[in-house]
Design an enzyme around this catalytic site. Structure first.
Site, PDB file in Angstrom:
ATOM      1  N   ALA A   1       0.786  -1.254   0.052  1.00  0.00           N
ATOM      2  CA  ALA A   1      -0.025   0.188  -0.237  1.00  0.00           C
ATOM      3  C   ALA A   1       0.817   1.374   0.195  1.00  0.00           C
TER       4      ALA A   1
ATOM      5  N   GLY B   1      -4.455  32.452  -4.651  1.00  0.00           N
ATOM      6  CA  GLY B   1      -5.129  33.396  -3.871  1.00  0.00           C
ATOM      7  C   GLY B   1      -6.304  32.984  -3.118  1.00  0.00           C
TER       8      GLY B   1
ATOM      9  N   GLU C   1      -0.369   4.776   7.009  1.00  0.00           N
ATOM     10  CA  GLU C   1       0.652   4.085   6.226  1.00  0.00           C
ATOM     11  C   GLU C   1       2.039   4.339   6.928  1.00  0.00           C
TER      12      GLU C   1
ATOM     13  N   THR D   1       3.788   7.437   9.333  1.00  0.00           N
ATOM     14  CA  THR D   1       3.809   8.670   9.272  1.00  0.00           C
ATOM     15  C   THR D   1       5.274   9.241   8.623  1.00  0.00           C
TER      16      THR D   1
ATOM     17  N   PHE E   1      13.441   4.433  17.348  1.00  0.00           N
ATOM     18  CA  PHE E   1      11.929   4.156  17.731  1.00  0.00           C
ATOM     19  C   PHE E   1      11.635   4.483  19.265  1.00  0.00           C
TER      20      PHE E   1
HETATM   21  P1  TGC Z   1      10.371  -4.376  13.936  1.00  0.00           P
HETATM   22  O1  TGC Z   1      11.211  -5.180  14.919  1.00  0.00           O
HETATM   23  O2  TGC Z   1      11.159  -3.432  12.854  1.00  0.00           O
HETATM   24  O3  TGC Z   1       9.773  -5.505  12.968  1.00  0.00           O
HETATM   25  C1  TGC Z   1       8.893  -6.609  13.365  1.00  0.00           C
HETATM   26  C2  TGC Z   1       8.897  -7.652  12.263  1.00  0.00           C
HETATM   27  O4  TGC Z   1       8.586  -7.133  11.077  1.00  0.00           O
HETATM   28  C3  TGC Z   1       9.519  -7.181  10.238  1.00  0.00           C
HETATM   29  N1  TGC Z   1       9.201  -6.124   9.159  1.00  0.00           N
HETATM   30  C4  TGC Z   1       8.648  -6.103   8.204  1.00  0.00           C
HETATM   31  N2  TGC Z   1       8.274  -7.212   7.303  1.00  0.00           N
HETATM   32  C5  TGC Z   1       7.823  -6.872   5.957  1.00  0.00           C
HETATM   33  N3  TGC Z   1       7.849  -5.385   5.583  1.00  0.00           N
HETATM   34  C6  TGC Z   1       8.349  -4.319   6.272  1.00  0.00           C
HETATM   35  N4  TGC Z   1       8.185  -3.184   6.022  1.00  0.00           N
HETATM   36  C7  TGC Z   1       8.603  -4.767   7.483  1.00  0.00           C
HETATM   37  N5  TGC Z   1       9.264  -4.093   8.504  1.00  0.00           N
HETATM   38  C8  TGC Z   1       9.522  -4.692   9.546  1.00  0.00           C
HETATM   39  C9  TGC Z   1      10.730  -7.433  10.763  1.00  0.00           C
HETATM   40  O5  TGC Z   1      11.748  -8.148   9.870  1.00  0.00           O
HETATM   41  C10 TGC Z   1      10.293  -8.213  11.881  1.00  0.00           C
HETATM   42  O6  TGC Z   1      10.310  -9.389  11.612  1.00  0.00           O
HETATM   43  P2  TGC Z   1      10.717 -10.802  12.477  1.00  0.00           P
HETATM   44  O7  TGC Z   1      10.333 -12.139  11.807  1.00  0.00           O
HETATM   45  O8  TGC Z   1      12.111 -10.545  12.859  1.00  0.00           O
HETATM   46  O9  TGC Z   1       9.996 -10.614  13.953  1.00  0.00           O
HETATM   47  O10 TGC Z   1       9.156  -3.962  14.577  1.00  0.00           O
HETATM   48  P3  TGC Z   1       8.966  -2.455  15.482  1.00  0.00           P
HETATM   49  O11 TGC Z   1       7.890  -2.829  16.539  1.00  0.00           O
HETATM   50  O12 TGC Z   1      10.306  -1.951  15.944  1.00  0.00           O
HETATM   51  O13 TGC Z   1       8.371  -1.580  14.380  1.00  0.00           O
HETATM   52  C11 TGC Z   1       8.733  -1.054  13.367  1.00  0.00           C
HETATM   53  C12 TGC Z   1       7.971   0.042  12.764  1.00  0.00           C
HETATM   54  C13 TGC Z   1       7.648   1.373  13.786  1.00  0.00           C
HETATM   55  C14 TGC Z   1       8.730   0.701  11.628  1.00  0.00           C
HETATM   56  C15 TGC Z   1       6.455  -0.596  12.417  1.00  0.00           C
HETATM   57  O14 TGC Z   1       6.006  -0.724  13.590  1.00  0.00           O
HETATM   58  C16 TGC Z   1       5.696   0.543  11.464  1.00  0.00           C
HETATM   59  O15 TGC Z   1       5.977   0.302  10.387  1.00  0.00           O
HETATM   60  N6  TGC Z   1       4.732   1.452  12.076  1.00  0.00           N
HETATM   61  C17 TGC Z   1       4.015   2.471  11.332  1.00  0.00           C
HETATM   62  C18 TGC Z   1       2.532   1.677  11.350  1.00  0.00           C
HETATM   63  C19 TGC Z   1       1.860   1.826  10.224  1.00  0.00           C
HETATM   64  O16 TGC Z   1       2.456   2.119   9.030  1.00  0.00           O
HETATM   65  N7  TGC Z   1       0.572   1.588  10.227  1.00  0.00           N
HETATM   66  C20 TGC Z   1      -0.407   1.763   9.042  1.00  0.00           C
HETATM   67  C21 TGC Z   1      -1.708   1.160   9.412  1.00  0.00           C
HETATM   68  S1  TGC Z   1      -2.635   0.831   7.950  1.00  0.00           S
HETATM   69  C22 TGC Z   1      -3.082   2.485   7.104  1.00  0.00           C
HETATM   70  O17 TGC Z   1      -2.790   3.253   7.554  1.00  0.00           O
HETATM   71  C23 TGC Z   1      -3.725   2.312   6.021  1.00  0.00           C
HETATM   72  S2  TGC Z   1      -4.319   3.695   5.512  1.00  0.00           S
HETATM   73  C24 TGC Z   1      -5.052   3.197   4.110  1.00  0.00           C
HETATM   74  C25 TGC Z   1      -5.608   3.991   3.075  1.00  0.00           C
HETATM   75  O18 TGC Z   1      -6.722   4.456   3.297  1.00  0.00           O
HETATM   76  O19 TGC Z   1      -4.911   3.892   1.988  1.00  0.00           O
HETATM   77  P1  FAD Z   2       0.631   8.440  16.554  1.00  0.00           P
HETATM   78  O1  FAD Z   2       1.370   7.013  16.523  1.00  0.00           O
HETATM   79  O2  FAD Z   2       0.208   8.722  18.033  1.00  0.00           O
HETATM   80  O3  FAD Z   2       1.852   9.769  16.385  1.00  0.00           O
HETATM   81  C1  FAD Z   2       1.655  10.827  16.574  1.00  0.00           C
HETATM   82  C2  FAD Z   2       2.928  11.766  16.336  1.00  0.00           C
HETATM   83  O4  FAD Z   2       4.207  11.125  17.187  1.00  0.00           O
HETATM   84  C3  FAD Z   2       3.222  11.649  14.953  1.00  0.00           C
HETATM   85  O5  FAD Z   2       3.860  12.829  14.336  1.00  0.00           O
HETATM   86  C4  FAD Z   2       4.284  10.459  14.850  1.00  0.00           C
HETATM   87  O6  FAD Z   2       5.357  10.721  13.622  1.00  0.00           O
HETATM   88  C5  FAD Z   2       5.016  10.821  16.003  1.00  0.00           C
HETATM   89  N1  FAD Z   2       5.939   9.804  16.690  1.00  0.00           N
HETATM   90  C6  FAD Z   2       5.299   8.422  16.982  1.00  0.00           C
HETATM   91  N2  FAD Z   2       6.283   7.642  17.246  1.00  0.00           N
HETATM   92  C7  FAD Z   2       7.457   8.311  17.021  1.00  0.00           C
HETATM   93  C8  FAD Z   2       8.989   7.975  17.225  1.00  0.00           C
HETATM   94  N3  FAD Z   2       9.047   6.612  17.936  1.00  0.00           N
HETATM   95  N4  FAD Z   2       9.730   9.019  16.987  1.00  0.00           N
HETATM   96  C9  FAD Z   2       9.434  10.066  16.593  1.00  0.00           C
HETATM   97  N5  FAD Z   2       8.056  10.501  16.552  1.00  0.00           N
HETATM   98  C10 FAD Z   2       6.988   9.607  16.767  1.00  0.00           C
HETATM   99  N6  FAD Z   2      -5.047   2.485  10.048  1.00  0.00           N
HETATM  100  C11 FAD Z   2      -5.412   1.286   9.739  1.00  0.00           C
HETATM  101  O7  FAD Z   2      -5.063   0.110  10.528  1.00  0.00           O
HETATM  102  N7  FAD Z   2      -6.318   0.998   8.712  1.00  0.00           N
HETATM  103  C12 FAD Z   2      -6.868   1.762   7.964  1.00  0.00           C
HETATM  104  O8  FAD Z   2      -7.433   1.640   6.962  1.00  0.00           O
HETATM  105  C13 FAD Z   2      -6.352   3.290   8.162  1.00  0.00           C
HETATM  106  N8  FAD Z   2      -6.916   4.388   7.625  1.00  0.00           N
HETATM  107  C14 FAD Z   2      -6.841   5.488   7.909  1.00  0.00           C
HETATM  108  C15 FAD Z   2      -7.425   6.535   7.506  1.00  0.00           C
HETATM  109  C16 FAD Z   2      -7.535   7.782   7.815  1.00  0.00           C
HETATM  110  C17 FAD Z   2      -8.211   9.031   7.357  1.00  0.00           C
HETATM  111  C18 FAD Z   2      -6.431   8.178   8.876  1.00  0.00           C
HETATM  112  C19 FAD Z   2      -6.249   9.692   9.213  1.00  0.00           C
HETATM  113  C20 FAD Z   2      -5.959   7.179   9.542  1.00  0.00           C
HETATM  114  C21 FAD Z   2      -5.939   5.835   9.106  1.00  0.00           C
HETATM  115  N9  FAD Z   2      -5.251   4.716   9.832  1.00  0.00           N
HETATM  116  C22 FAD Z   2      -5.681   3.299   9.065  1.00  0.00           C
HETATM  117  C23 FAD Z   2      -4.442   4.972  10.876  1.00  0.00           C
HETATM  118  C24 FAD Z   2      -3.069   5.166  10.419  1.00  0.00           C
HETATM  119  O9  FAD Z   2      -2.268   4.261   9.984  1.00  0.00           O
HETATM  120  C25 FAD Z   2      -2.334   6.069  11.789  1.00  0.00           C
HETATM  121  O10 FAD Z   2      -3.014   7.114  11.849  1.00  0.00           O
HETATM  122  C26 FAD Z   2      -0.826   6.319  11.695  1.00  0.00           C
HETATM  123  O11 FAD Z   2      -0.160   5.017  11.801  1.00  0.00           O
HETATM  124  C27 FAD Z   2      -0.502   7.157  13.127  1.00  0.00           C
HETATM  125  O12 FAD Z   2      -0.835   6.627  14.202  1.00  0.00           O
HETATM  126  P2  FAD Z   2      -1.483   7.613  15.113  1.00  0.00           P
HETATM  127  O13 FAD Z   2      -2.428   8.554  14.264  1.00  0.00           O
HETATM  128  O14 FAD Z   2      -1.824   6.685  16.537  1.00  0.00           O
HETATM  129  O15 FAD Z   2      -0.306   8.632  15.549  1.00  0.00           O
END
Ligand code: TGC
Ligand code: FAD
Length: 390
Positions: free
Chosen positions: A247, A344, A368, A370, A388
């Site tokens: 994604a 504007g 996805e 931040t 982190f």
């Molecule tokens: P960490 O220790 O780094 O990793 C845990 C395990 O995961 C593996 N891994 C990955 N595998 C595949 N792809 C990646 N990109 C991977 N990154 C890490 C890693 O190798 C490890 O595997 P194993 O087997 O050794 O255990 O984990 P951490 O807890 O330190 O977290 C790392 C961090 C902060 C980068 C991760 O948690 C993260 O990416 N946080 C951001 C959360 C996020 O992106 N949420 C999105 C929610 S979904 C959404 O927003 C949908 S919006 C949809 C829309 O409307 O378009």
């Molecule tokens: P937080 O994690 O609380 O972060 C707040 C601030 O702190 C950010 O600026 C961040 O960068 C900062 N921060 C956090 N940790 C650290 C660090 N270690 N070091 C430095 N800065 C840090 N999620 C799903 O699962 N499925 C979906 O379909 C989905 N759709 C979404 C649709 C919308 C419209 C929105 C707004 C969000 C959606 N999300 C979804 C959630 C989205 O993935 C989260 O909002 C995002 O991962 C950030 O989490 P949070 O909002 O809790 O912010």
């Protein structure tokens, strides 16, 4: 304003195959004819044009890189171009396609059983079934590894308890991909069908961003699902993070589409708007803004294209995907803000698409992963040191 004129300062068109160009043009034409005429009214109402979802299925947008099950089997560049064109329409439109393709069909295809694939993929490809992806929770956004949602085996069922927040298309989805921890402390994925007792959704209102997209809370209270609804082939945080790679890749391209829309619109406006007896496009400061936009868009286009080619060779690393998502979304947000400035007062009304893109991109910057989380992912990659937290 005239129809969108395209943005290709570096003749990148020549690096695309004929098939990639045809797919891009088909989606571009569809967005122009069917989506743009209705998006402003949906943005005002805070609704998504649901009737268009099967039409996106007919266009082959859903699960476009997957093979079989009625999916188009396209390469990753073609898929990226589709995302670019959808987000030129609206980030919410691209979100629907991203979630369906990268966050629901991809895990079913990659981690699912044959029965799960047969049941969901053909209908999802057609757009007659919709999915959502539940990872984020009220207390765990950037750190999903700390999730509180639990799945416990009880006889012939798993029982889910917990809450997922900010879930795109949550209340309209036929099926939710839900990530939860079991008693062994490991994360697993489950398919939860709409209507399952104990599963409920509430939509989030009052959004200033992503208004033409549905965002919901998912709640699970002693929600019993059959054992066969668990993904058999994945365990751990790598499961959901693997889906995010797909994604985030689409978002990197999509952000370019939103930026192209803002640039082209503000350029046309600047060429037509007269102040001090001259088009405002003739002023050096306005030109500087337009030049910044097209330079950054061009760099982002090249980043995407090379990432797509790497992905097609199986060489794209997650950290490279992070760089493209981080850079291109920031670029698009900055472009939208500059385009709004160039227009504007006219820049603040929804007669023009720029303010809508600008507000949407605030979400795209956050979801996805931040901007800052992607900075830290790349920082860890190049230094070998984790910044982190504990
Ligand atoms: P960490 O220790 O780094 O990793 C845990 C395990 O995961 C593996 N891994 C990955 N595998 C595949 N792809 C990646 N990109 C991977 N990154 C890490 C890693 O190798 C490890 O595997 P194993 O087997 O050794 O255990 O984990 P951490 O807890 O330190 O977290 C790392 C961090 C902060 C980068 C991760 O948690 C993260 O990416 N946080 C951001 C959360 C996020 O992106 N949420 C999105 C929610 S979904 C959404 O927003 C949908 S919006 C949809 C829309 O409307 O378009
Ligand atoms: P937080 O994690 O609380 O972060 C707040 C601030 O702190 C950010 O600026 C961040 O960068 C900062 N921060 C956090 N940790 C650290 C660090 N270690 N070091 C430095 N800065 C840090 N999620 C799903 O699962 N499925 C979906 O379909 C989905 N759709 C979404 C649709 C919308 C419209 C929105 C707004 C969000 C959606 N999300 C979804 C959630 C989205 O993935 C989260 O909002 C995002 O991962 C950030 O989490 P949070 O909002 O809790 O912010």
């Amino acid at each position: 304003m005239e129809k969108f004129r395209g943005v290709d300062y570096y003749a990148i068109e020549g690096l695309l195959s004929e098939e990639e160009r045809m797919i891009r043009d088909a989606v571009r034409d569809w967005v122009e004819a069917e989506f743009l005429p209705v998006v402003a009214e949906h943005h005002r109402a805070g609704t998504f044009p649901l009737s268009l979802i099967p039409k996106l299925g007919e266009l082959g947008v859903f699960g476009a890189t997957l093979t079989g099950y009625g999916c188009a089997g396209l390469n990753n560049v073609a898929y990226g171009l589709i995302m670019q064109e959808l987000e030129r329409g609206d980030s919410g439109l691209r979100s629907t396609a991203s979630v369906q393709s990268g966050l629901v069909m991809y895990p079913i295809y990659t981690y699912g059983s044959d029965a799960q694939k047969e049941k969901w993929l053909p209908e999802m490809a057609r757009g007659t079934k919709i999915g959502c992806f539940g990872l984020t929770e009220p207390d765990h956004g950037s750190d999903p590894g700390g999730m509180k949602t639990r799945a416990r085996r009880q006889g012939d069922a798993y029982v889910l308890n917990g809450t997922k927040l900010w879930i795109t298309n949550g209340s309209i989805a036929d099926v939710a991909v839900v990530w939860a921890k079991e008693d062994d402390g490991e994360i697993y994925g489950y398919l939860v069908e709409r209507g399952t007792p104990g599963f409920s959704t509430i939509d989030i209102h009052g959004k200033f961003s992503m208004r033409a997209s549905i965002t919901s809370e998912l709640s699970f209270q002693d929600c019993r699902i059959p054992l066969e609804n668990k993904f058999p082939k994945v365990k751990g945080l790598r499961g959901p993070l693997g889906c995010l790679n797909q994604a985030r890749y689409g978002i990197a391209w999509g952000a370019v589409g939103a930026a192209m829309a803002c640039y082209d619109w503000s350029l046309q406006y600047a060429q037509q708007r007269i102040q001090f007896a001259k088009p405002i496009a003739s002023f050096q400061l306005v030109q500087q803004k337009l030049v910044w936009m097209i330079t950054e868009i061009t760099k982002a286009q090249l980043l995407c294209l090379q990432l797509g080619r790497l992905k097609d060779e199986g060489q794209a690393r997650p950290q490279q995907v992070s760089m493209a998502k981080m850079n291109n979304v920031q670029m698009a947000l900055d472009t939208a803000r500059l385009a709004r400035d160039v227009m504007g007062a006219a820049g603040i009304v929804d007669e023009h698409p720029v303010i809508r893109h600008m507000m949407n991109l605030e979400t795209v910057n956050t979801y996805e992963g931040t901007h800052d989380i992607h900075t830290l992912i790349i920082g860890r990659d190049i230094t070998g040191l984790d910044a982190f937290g504990v």
